[in-house]
Design an enzyme around this catalytic site. Sequence first.
Site, mmCIF file in Angstrom:
data_model
loop_
_atom_site.group_PDB
_atom_site.id
_atom_site.type_symbol
_atom_site.label_atom_id
_atom_site.label_comp_id
_atom_site.label_asym_id
_atom_site.label_seq_id
_atom_site.Cartn_x
_atom_site.Cartn_y
_atom_site.Cartn_z
ATOM 1 N N ARG A 1 -6.429 48.294 64.960
ATOM 2 C CA ARG A 1 -5.820 46.965 65.073
ATOM 3 C C ARG A 1 -5.086 46.565 63.796
ATOM 4 O O ARG A 1 -4.147 45.780 63.847
ATOM 5 C CB ARG A 1 -6.893 45.936 65.467
ATOM 6 C CG ARG A 1 -8.007 45.786 64.502
ATOM 7 C CD ARG A 1 -9.249 45.148 65.121
ATOM 8 N NE ARG A 1 -10.028 46.091 65.923
ATOM 9 C CZ ARG A 1 -11.144 45.781 66.569
ATOM 10 N NH1 ARG A 1 -11.616 44.545 66.525
ATOM 11 N NH2 ARG A 1 -11.799 46.681 67.262
ATOM 12 N N LYS B 1 -18.113 57.073 60.472
ATOM 13 C CA LYS B 1 -18.675 57.336 61.797
ATOM 14 C C LYS B 1 -19.815 58.340 61.689
ATOM 15 O O LYS B 1 -19.838 59.144 60.759
ATOM 16 C CB LYS B 1 -17.593 57.949 62.714
ATOM 17 C CG LYS B 1 -16.541 56.976 63.202
ATOM 18 C CD LYS B 1 -15.549 57.683 64.128
ATOM 19 C CE LYS B 1 -14.452 56.746 64.582
ATOM 20 N NZ LYS B 1 -14.930 55.648 65.431
HETATM 21 N N1 BES Z 1 -10.662 55.204 67.404
HETATM 22 C C1 BES Z 1 -11.802 54.379 67.585
HETATM 23 C C2 BES Z 1 -12.079 54.043 69.042
HETATM 24 C C3 BES Z 1 -12.510 55.185 69.927
HETATM 25 C C4 BES Z 1 -13.842 55.431 70.154
HETATM 26 C C5 BES Z 1 -11.570 55.952 70.583
HETATM 27 C C6 BES Z 1 -14.219 56.457 70.998
HETATM 28 C C7 BES Z 1 -11.941 56.984 71.422
HETATM 29 C C8 BES Z 1 -13.268 57.226 71.634
HETATM 30 C C9 BES Z 1 -11.587 53.061 66.858
HETATM 31 O O1 BES Z 1 -10.833 53.134 65.699
HETATM 32 C C10 BES Z 1 -12.930 52.557 66.453
HETATM 33 O O2 BES Z 1 -13.570 53.191 65.675
HETATM 34 N N2 BES Z 1 -13.328 51.427 66.996
HETATM 35 C C11 BES Z 1 -14.584 50.843 66.706
HETATM 36 C C12 BES Z 1 -14.397 49.375 66.518
HETATM 37 C C13 BES Z 1 -15.615 48.651 66.019
HETATM 38 C C14 BES Z 1 -15.919 49.058 64.598
HETATM 39 C C15 BES Z 1 -15.372 47.175 66.086
HETATM 40 C C16 BES Z 1 -15.511 51.126 67.876
HETATM 41 O O3 BES Z 1 -15.055 51.072 69.017
HETATM 42 O O4 BES Z 1 -16.675 51.419 67.646
HETATM 43 MN MN MN Z 2 -12.002 53.635 64.014
#
Ligand code: BES
Ligand code: MN
Length: 508
Positions: free
Chosen positions: A360, A286
């Site tokens: 997931r 990230k």
């Molecule tokens: N934990 C994150 C989602 C999230 C984002 C929670 C912001 C709270 C605040 C999750 O694991 C994630 O990173 N999801 C990705 C999925 C994508 C790579 C398909 C996302 O939402 O960007």
């Molecule tokens: Mn994630």
Amino acid sequence: MSDVVLKIGVVTGELASQRSDVWVVGVYQGGEPQPALAACGEEVEREVRRILKAGWLRGESGESFFLPIPAGSGVPVERLLLVGLGKRESVTLEGFRALGAAVVKACNKSGVDRALTLVALDTHRKLAGIKVMEAMAEGAWLGSYRFERFQNQDKKETPRHRLQKLAFALADDVHKRAGKRLQRAEWIARGVHLARDLANMPGNLLTPEILAKKGRELAERLPIKTTILSAPVLAQKGMNGILAVGQGSANPPCLIVMEYRRGGDKPTLAVVGKAVTFDSGGISLKPGAKMEEMKFDMSGGAAVFGFMHAIAEMKLPINVVGVVPAAENLPSGTAQRPGDVIKTAKGVFVEVINTDAEGRLILADALHHAASYDPDVIIDLATLTGACVIALGNHASGLLGNKRSLLKKLRQTGERCGERVWPLPLFAEYQEQIKSQVADIKNVGGREAGTITAACFLSRFVEESRAWAHVDIAGTAYDHSGSRAHMPKGATGVGVRLLCRYALTERM
Ligand code: BES
Ligand code: MN
Ligand code: ZN
């Protein structure tokens, strides 16, 4: 767990005989006091009306005003706390939750030890006094939460004063029911506090292993049976989704299972909560900005803990199994890579396109495991997608699932309890987006409809015949505004009240 220090009770008999520092009375927007003001006597009532007329207080929600009471006026306290109720015709239970928290705040600020509130003496719009009391009490407990364990005494936000006791004056005919309701609200609030405590813990101090230990501790104090599936056991069971997410971290993943059985031969409810103790994204790292917030990525699991704690304290006659997959998602030489293919416990092959879509993967195995308890309903909670924050912001969680009646119930429950959930469709067409060239499915479905395609992925791990709901709490699990009095900054504990109220109305 930080104890719920504030004591809340119901008052019986003569108001004047109660020991209290202030009485609390509500004022509607436009400057009209609630009818119960009459209990303060004519002299005080006149004074209040004079102040309202002068416009010192308008009755807007959030407002508060301390009015000194002259000795010998018949009211046995030195001050009256006037609080804004908002528009008379549009008061809501959520408004009374915020009000309960606002009362505590005002009292804390002004050195009040004991307060007696008359707000619930009246019916407000269609809301009976007992409901008003319950909402205010819940708000008061939720609003008095502090997470201060890492602040030395002198740095604490409010080291000076805390309201000790909040008493509710109620109409005579409801006293009996009131005690029970209050007790229930307190147990639920304690569950929320536990969830917040867990979610607020930083990643270094709350690893999957430490969370598992907390699960074992619950079993020591409450009628809960906790089983931890450690990494070697996960390997035996083929739970490679959980293992793959955790393999980049020195802190091994695990699956925490908590069983509560007091429902005899009633059907079982399974609740599943994502617990990524820290989500860096893994190799699909990230960006740095706000990455620290990903310590909250175990909020779904925290909600399951809080829920189990609350129902066990309530001794509800139900059967529940809580399933919490816990892992830390870090990049390293042992981390999974984009392009990897993993075989989940269910046998479904998954191509990992993006290691940041890790929730997931762990939920896949957890949902499959939950099904082994043959529950008639599965509800999962997860901070699953940033897309959900884009879609709904912070005021509702995303709701998806395979059974209309369950979704409808959850929506109604959420509306009533103040943890709103809002539906998104799970049309079959969306499943196209997670088709993989090399495996059965892939773990991302592209930029469009990210919350829906994530739920599509999860749906592959639940039998179609089993009622299942997925609650995406990415936007509601933590709050940085502090704009709602009963939701302090940081973890909200969202999901605990939703699950508790669902269980209470269903009594499965
Ligand atoms: N934990 C994150 C989602 C999230 C984002 C929670 C912001 C709270 C605040 C999750 O694991 C994630 O990173 N999801 C990705 C999925 C994508 C790579 C398909 C996302 O939402 O960007
Ligand atoms: Mn994630
Ligand atoms: Zn995540």
